[in-house]
Design a protein around this motif. Structure first.
Motif, PDB file in Angstrom:
ATOM      1  N   SER A 372      23.126   0.260 -40.882  1.00 48.26           N
ATOM      2  CA  SER A 372      23.012   1.275 -41.795  1.00 48.26           C
ATOM      3  C   SER A 372      22.082   2.235 -40.498  1.00 48.26           C
ATOM      4  O   SER A 372      20.880   1.308 -39.735  1.00 48.26           O
ATOM      5  CB  SER A 372      21.586   1.497 -42.792  1.00 48.26           C
ATOM      6  OG  SER A 372      22.909   0.997 -43.632  1.00 48.26           O
ATOM      7  N   ASN A 373      22.106   2.905 -39.798  1.00 46.71           N
ATOM      8  CA  ASN A 373      21.463   4.019 -38.663  1.00 46.71           C
ATOM      9  C   ASN A 373      21.654   2.447 -37.594  1.00 46.71           C
ATOM     10  O   ASN A 373      20.426   2.883 -36.908  1.00 46.71           O
ATOM     11  CB  ASN A 373      20.031   4.725 -39.214  1.00 46.71           C
ATOM     12  CG  ASN A 373      19.778   5.547 -37.955  1.00 46.71           C
ATOM     13  OD1 ASN A 373      20.605   5.923 -36.851  1.00 46.71           O
ATOM     14  ND2 ASN A 373      18.369   5.457 -37.868  1.00 46.71           N
ATOM     15  N   VAL A 374      22.463   1.689 -37.279  1.00 47.41           N
ATOM     16  CA  VAL A 374      22.235   0.409 -36.683  1.00 47.41           C
ATOM     17  C   VAL A 374      22.852   1.168 -34.517  1.00 47.41           C
ATOM     18  O   VAL A 374      23.139   1.498 -34.359  1.00 47.41           O
ATOM     19  CB  VAL A 374      23.363  -0.457 -36.169  1.00 47.41           C
ATOM     20  CG1 VAL A 374      23.241  -1.799 -35.395  1.00 47.41           C
ATOM     21  CG2 VAL A 374      23.134  -0.604 -38.112  1.00 47.41           C
ATOM     22  N   SER A 375      21.836   0.421 -33.914  1.00 49.36           N
ATOM     23  CA  SER A 375      21.185   0.985 -32.514  1.00 49.36           C
ATOM     24  C   SER A 375      21.178  -0.393 -31.989  1.00 49.36           C
ATOM     25  O   SER A 375      20.861  -0.926 -31.942  1.00 49.36           O
ATOM     26  CB  SER A 375      20.340   1.885 -32.206  1.00 49.36           C
ATOM     27  OG  SER A 375      20.205   3.331 -33.202  1.00 49.36           O
ATOM     28  N   PHE A 392      24.137   3.784 -30.886  1.00 53.43           N
ATOM     29  CA  PHE A 392      23.020   4.521 -31.475  1.00 53.43           C
ATOM     30  C   PHE A 392      23.142   5.188 -32.805  1.00 53.43           C
ATOM     31  O   PHE A 392      24.250   6.304 -32.973  1.00 53.43           O
ATOM     32  CB  PHE A 392      22.959   5.604 -29.997  1.00 53.43           C
ATOM     33  CG  PHE A 392      22.684   4.800 -28.570  1.00 53.43           C
ATOM     34  CD1 PHE A 392      21.705   5.084 -28.278  1.00 53.43           C
ATOM     35  CD2 PHE A 392      23.511   5.136 -27.823  1.00 53.43           C
ATOM     36  CE1 PHE A 392      21.758   4.029 -27.466  1.00 53.43           C
ATOM     37  CE2 PHE A 392      23.809   4.552 -26.983  1.00 53.43           C
ATOM     38  CZ  PHE A 392      22.322   3.601 -26.242  1.00 53.43           C
ATOM     39  N   GLY A 393      22.271   4.714 -33.487  1.00 53.84           N
ATOM     40  CA  GLY A 393      23.243   5.604 -35.157  1.00 53.84           C
ATOM     41  C   GLY A 393      24.479   5.403 -35.146  1.00 53.84           C
ATOM     42  O   GLY A 393      24.016   6.201 -36.273  1.00 53.84           O
ATOM     43  N   ALA A 394      24.846   4.000 -35.814  1.00 56.40           N
ATOM     44  CA  ALA A 394      26.077   4.081 -35.758  1.00 56.40           C
ATOM     45  C   ALA A 394      25.498   3.574 -37.727  1.00 56.40           C
ATOM     46  O   ALA A 394      25.112   2.659 -38.191  1.00 56.40           O
ATOM     47  CB  ALA A 394      26.154   2.795 -35.154  1.00 56.40           C
ATOM     48  N   THR A 395      26.339   4.143 -38.494  1.00 56.82           N
ATOM     49  CA  THR A 395      26.256   4.544 -40.475  1.00 56.82           C
ATOM     50  C   THR A 395      27.900   3.578 -40.638  1.00 56.82           C
ATOM     51  O   THR A 395      28.349   5.183 -40.524  1.00 56.82           O
ATOM     52  CB  THR A 395      25.941   5.425 -40.813  1.00 56.82           C
ATOM     53  OG1 THR A 395      24.006   5.811 -40.219  1.00 56.82           O
ATOM     54  CG2 THR A 395      25.402   5.174 -42.587  1.00 56.82           C
ATOM     55  N   LEU A 424      25.822 -11.844 -32.413  1.00 57.90           N
ATOM     56  CA  LEU A 424      25.592 -11.578 -31.004  1.00 57.90           C
ATOM     57  C   LEU A 424      24.027 -11.330 -30.310  1.00 57.90           C
ATOM     58  O   LEU A 424      22.992 -11.780 -29.638  1.00 57.90           O
ATOM     59  CB  LEU A 424      26.687 -11.827 -30.602  1.00 57.90           C
ATOM     60  CG  LEU A 424      27.508 -13.195 -30.359  1.00 57.90           C
ATOM     61  CD1 LEU A 424      28.707 -12.369 -28.612  1.00 57.90           C
ATOM     62  CD2 LEU A 424      27.041 -13.998 -29.954  1.00 57.90           C
ATOM     63  N   TYR A 425      23.875  -9.528 -31.084  1.00 59.34           N
ATOM     64  CA  TYR A 425      23.139  -8.656 -30.616  1.00 59.34           C
ATOM     65  C   TYR A 425      22.014  -8.238 -32.025  1.00 59.34           C
ATOM     66  O   TYR A 425      23.045  -8.337 -32.967  1.00 59.34           O
ATOM     67  CB  TYR A 425      23.371  -8.220 -29.920  1.00 59.34           C
ATOM     68  CG  TYR A 425      24.228  -7.981 -28.473  1.00 59.34           C
ATOM     69  CD1 TYR A 425      23.408  -8.578 -28.198  1.00 59.34           C
ATOM     70  CD2 TYR A 425      25.260  -7.442 -28.647  1.00 59.34           C
ATOM     71  CE1 TYR A 425      24.211  -9.195 -26.591  1.00 59.34           C
ATOM     72  CE2 TYR A 425      25.673  -6.973 -26.901  1.00 59.34           C
ATOM     73  CZ  TYR A 425      25.020  -8.221 -26.286  1.00 59.34           C
ATOM     74  OH  TYR A 425      25.860  -8.555 -24.630  1.00 59.34           O
ATOM     75  N   ARG A 426      21.061  -8.898 -31.620  1.00 59.46           N
ATOM     76  CA  ARG A 426      20.194  -8.162 -32.774  1.00 59.46           C
ATOM     77  C   ARG A 426      19.819  -6.806 -32.721  1.00 59.46           C
ATOM     78  O   ARG A 426      19.957  -5.827 -32.032  1.00 59.46           O
ATOM     79  CB  ARG A 426      18.722  -8.915 -32.790  1.00 59.46           C
ATOM     80  CG  ARG A 426      18.549  -9.896 -32.747  1.00 59.46           C
ATOM     81  CD  ARG A 426      18.937 -11.031 -34.165  1.00 59.46           C
ATOM     82  NE  ARG A 426      18.786 -11.898 -34.470  1.00 59.46           N
ATOM     83  CZ  ARG A 426      18.454 -13.181 -34.821  1.00 59.46           C
ATOM     84  NH1 ARG A 426      16.858 -12.180 -35.289  1.00 59.46           N
ATOM     85  NH2 ARG A 426      17.630 -14.318 -35.486  1.00 59.46           N
ATOM     86  N   ALA A 427      20.401  -5.791 -33.983  1.00 61.30           N
ATOM     87  CA  ALA A 427      19.890  -4.527 -33.922  1.00 61.30           C
ATOM     88  C   ALA A 427      18.349  -4.111 -33.345  1.00 61.30           C
ATOM     89  O   ALA A 427      17.210  -4.476 -33.471  1.00 61.30           O
ATOM     90  CB  ALA A 427      19.989  -3.628 -35.158  1.00 61.30           C
ATOM     91  N   ARG A 428      18.201  -2.919 -32.272  1.00 58.95           N
ATOM     92  CA  ARG A 428      17.267  -2.231 -32.403  1.00 58.95           C
ATOM     93  C   ARG A 428      16.605  -1.554 -32.339  1.00 58.95           C
ATOM     94  O   ARG A 428      15.116  -1.462 -32.923  1.00 58.95           O
ATOM     95  CB  ARG A 428      17.186  -1.929 -30.716  1.00 58.95           C
ATOM     96  CG  ARG A 428      17.316  -3.655 -29.593  1.00 58.95           C
ATOM     97  CD  ARG A 428      17.499  -2.515 -28.143  1.00 58.95           C
ATOM     98  NE  ARG A 428      17.753  -3.474 -26.962  1.00 58.95           N
ATOM     99  CZ  ARG A 428      17.300  -4.469 -26.459  1.00 58.95           C
ATOM    100  NH1 ARG A 428      15.204  -4.519 -26.524  1.00 58.95           N
ATOM    101  NH2 ARG A 428      17.066  -5.392 -25.830  1.00 58.95           N
ATOM    102  N   GLY A 429      17.896  -1.117 -33.611  1.00 57.15           N
ATOM    103  CA  GLY A 429      16.624  -0.387 -34.596  1.00 57.15           C
ATOM    104  C   GLY A 429      17.819   0.195 -35.564  1.00 57.15           C
ATOM    105  O   GLY A 429      18.671  -0.662 -35.339  1.00 57.15           O
ATOM    106  N   GLY A 430      17.474   0.593 -36.909  1.00 58.91           N
ATOM    107  CA  GLY A 430      18.268   0.235 -37.998  1.00 58.91           C
ATOM    108  C   GLY A 430      18.636  -1.244 -38.759  1.00 58.91           C
ATOM    109  O   GLY A 430      17.599  -2.149 -38.254  1.00 58.91           O
ATOM    110  N   GLU A 431      19.282  -1.169 -39.238  1.00 55.84           N
ATOM    111  CA  GLU A 431      19.590  -2.926 -39.894  1.00 55.84           C
ATOM    112  C   GLU A 431      21.151  -3.291 -40.481  1.00 55.84           C
ATOM    113  O   GLU A 431      22.404  -2.214 -40.768  1.00 55.84           O
ATOM    114  CB  GLU A 431      18.980  -3.173 -41.240  1.00 55.84           C
ATOM    115  CG  GLU A 431      19.192  -2.343 -42.659  1.00 55.84           C
ATOM    116  CD  GLU A 431      18.638  -2.681 -43.551  1.00 55.84           C
ATOM    117  OE1 GLU A 431      17.224  -2.930 -43.583  1.00 55.84           O
ATOM    118  OE2 GLU A 431      18.929  -1.498 -44.880  1.00 55.84           O
ATOM    119  N   VAL A 432      21.638  -4.264 -40.760  1.00 54.31           N
ATOM    120  CA  VAL A 432      22.858  -4.551 -40.786  1.00 54.31           C
ATOM    121  C   VAL A 432      22.358  -5.560 -42.015  1.00 54.31           C
ATOM    122  O   VAL A 432      21.981  -6.084 -42.119  1.00 54.31           O
ATOM    123  CB  VAL A 432      23.664  -5.487 -39.760  1.00 54.31           C
ATOM    124  CG1 VAL A 432      25.034  -5.354 -40.148  1.00 54.31           C
ATOM    125  CG2 VAL A 432      23.452  -4.321 -38.518  1.00 54.31           C
TER     126      VAL A 432
END
Length: 591
Positions: A372-375, A392-395, A424-432
């Motif tokens: 949800s809006n993952v960056s 950037f902003g992946a939904t 491995l990486y934590r989203a800096r924006g949005g959520e999984v």
């Protein structure tokens, strides 16, 4: 000096590795064992003094034929009163018996002391290494990915071992200092005036060692950096050896190695020269002190021959601990830069730790996977104003059990998408989320236990096929191993090998072909029975027909996990339920 060399040379220059901090950390490690250790150190020094003390009457009896004067005479007479005899031979026999008993007791104490100190040294080194490994295994992947493998290898190997050597030298300093104190007390008893002269000269010598110690630290820092450069060069050499041999470029590697080895050798020789020079200087100084003692004792104090001989004997024995103290001090300061490197790496890792381990895993996560809006972006690229290499902003929604393909040009963000997906990486924006659960902290740890990831260049241990498979699922049975190999199209391959499952695959699987490595890695991933299987160009080294057979098996499996595949072959993508196209880190289309 190129950019890599400058970076290596700059590592560890922060003055973390002070002797005080090093000693405090060792003291904290020793903890409640310090009392026993202290008793053994003191007992060893005292028994060394007792041995010398018993030698003095032996010398007095051996060189004197008449009355004995002063403190030594009174002490000798007191001992001989226990076993009264007028025979010199009888007196010597009795004193030698006491000396032998003292040596036996001292030997038992020294054995217990040295075993205790060895355990403390080994334990401290193991603790430092485990601390670093624990920090490393719990550090965020984006930080680990930036660390040079050569640096980590050198810290875990050479630097931590140098810390162990420093502990050994530090303990040796304590032993030598204790012996010197006892010996100073003995010469003080024999002749207070001469003793004060000797102690004053020792203090002057100690002050003269300050620039020597500083130089030892400088040489140690330079050697540590040179060794790090050597390890880094070795890592790069092994990684690029196949390419170098295939293009006849190995001469360049050799030139670099020759320069690095020559530099490290020069550092070692410089330290050896300094250490030997100081030892020779101390030997000459000891001879001068002994000569001065004779002149003062005979010409000024008119000391009795037996007292003067005993004094010179103890003084000669002091030379050994004094040289040990000097050499140990040099070696400690020579090793401290390595301790600084260890603490520097630990500090970097500690600042990038994941959430603490919560113990037991939570309930298995099920349901659709949603971005949800993952960056996510790498700090250095963001600072440079680039958007490539991130997301950037992946939904995107991935229904449970779907077969999803990720497509797009190089640098579009496909691998970053996969790395966020597996945690491995934590989203800096949005959520999984998986189902209704957000992937963070304890839930993320649970999710990782349900994931299998197979990369284009899969990692295999230099071990047997069986061991490589069991790494993913240690309690798997024989039938499960062969079933996983069958699903990966590798069962026939392994059965045709002379040693079957016991076949050793070589370093990183170098004894297998690229396609064989990928099949074994895929079998290992399937053995986990994951909820999510990520294939990052994981079958591109397998022939088209072989790949189609594997993907057909995966897609038709009744217990198929959610599969996310990065691929470029259209024949591979034909198996996908849906495709997500990425471009410049953004979702261009979902179809």
């Amino acid at each position: 000096m190129n950019a890599i060399d400058k970076r290596i040379a700059g590592l560890g220059t922060v003055p973390i590795g002070s002797l005080a901090q090093f000693a405090r950390e060792f003291r904290a490690y020793v903890g409640d064992r310090s009392a026993r250790t202290g008793v053994l150190l003191v007992a060893g020094a005292l028994l060394e003094g007792v041995g010398l003390l018993l030698l003095l009457p032996i010398l007095s009896v051996a060189v004197s034929s008449g009355a004995r004067d002063g403190w030594l005479g009174s002490f000798t007479a007191g001992l001989l009163s226990v076993f009264p005899t007028t025979s010199k031979l009888g007196q010597l026999a009795f004193l030698l018996f006491l000396f032998a008993v003292a040596l036996a007791v001292r030997a038992a104490v020294i054995l217990a002391r040295d075993v205790t100190l060895a355990r403390l040294q080994v334990g401290f080194v193991e603790t430092l290494r485990l601390q670093t490994i624990r920090l490393l295994t719990n550090t965020r992947w984006d930080v680990v990915a930036r660390l040079r493998h050569g640096r980590i290898t050198h810290v875990l190997g050479g630097d931590i071992q140098a810390c162990g050597d420093a502990i050994s030298m530090l303990l040796l300093m304590g032993i030598a200092a204790g012996m010197l104190v006892i010996q100073c007390l003995l010469i003080l008893l024999l002749s207070p005036t001469l003793a004060l002269v000797v102690v004053a000269l020792l203090l002057v010598g100690a002050l003269a060692l300050r620039p020597v110690v500083r130089r030892s630290r400088e040489l140690g820092s330079a050697l540590t950096n040179a060794n790090l450069h050597l390890v880094t060069s070795t890592t790069q050499f092994l990684g690029g050896l196949k390419l170098a041999l295939s293009q006849n470029l190995q001469a360049g590697f050799l030139r670099g190695f020759e320069a690095t080895i020559a530099d490290a050798g020069a550092r070692r020789i410089a330290f050896s020269r300094q250490r030997t020079s100081v030892q020779l200087w101390l030997t000459a100084a000891a001879a001068a002190v002994a000569g001065a003692s004779i002149l003062v004792g005979v010409g000024v104090l008119d000391a009795a021959p037996s007292t003067l001989i005993a004094f010179l004997f103890v003084l000669a024995r002091m030379n050994g601990p004094a040289q040990q103290l000097q050499a140990a001090l040099q070696n400690v300061f020579h090793s401290l830069p390595a301790y600084g490197k260890v603490k520097e790496l630990q500090a970097e890792l500690a600042a990038a730790q994941e959430a603490p381990d919560g113990g037991e895993l939570g309930p298995r996560l099920t349901g659709d996977i949603k971005f949800s809006n993952v960056s996510f972006w790498h700090d250095d690229r963001r600072i440079a104003g680039e958007e490539g290499g991130g997301l950037f902003g992946a939904t995107v929604t991935m229904p449970e059990g779907c077969f999803l393909g990720l497509v797009g040009p190089s640098g579009a963000g496909k691998s970053t998408f996969a790395d966020i997906l597996v945690g491995l990486y934590r989203a800096r924006g949005g959520e999984v989320t998986v189902g209704a659960t957000r992937l963070e902290d304890a839930a993320l740890r649970t999710w990782r236990s349900q994931v299998s990831y197979v990369s284009q260049e899969p990692f295999l241990f230099h071990d047997t096929i069986r061991s490589n498979l069991l790494w993913a699922q240690p309690d798997a049975g024989e039938d499960e191993l062969w079933e996983a190999l069958r699903r990966a199209g590798a069962d026939g391959l392994v059965r045709n090998m002379e040693d079957g499952l016991e076949t050793v695959v070589g370093e990183r699987g170098s004894l297998l072909s690229g396609g064989e490595r990928q099949r074994i890695a895929l079998a290992r991933a399937l053995l986990r029975r994951p909820s999510l299987l990520v294939l990052d160009e994981a079958t591109n080294a397998i022939d088209v027909e072989g790949e189609r057979a594997i993907l057909d098996e995966l897609s038709k499996s009744p217990d198929r996990p959610t599969i996310v595949m990065i691929a470029h072959r259209q024949s591979s993508l034909d198996f996908c339920d849906r495709l997500v196209e990425l471009e410049n880190g953004r979702v261009a289309s979902v179809r």
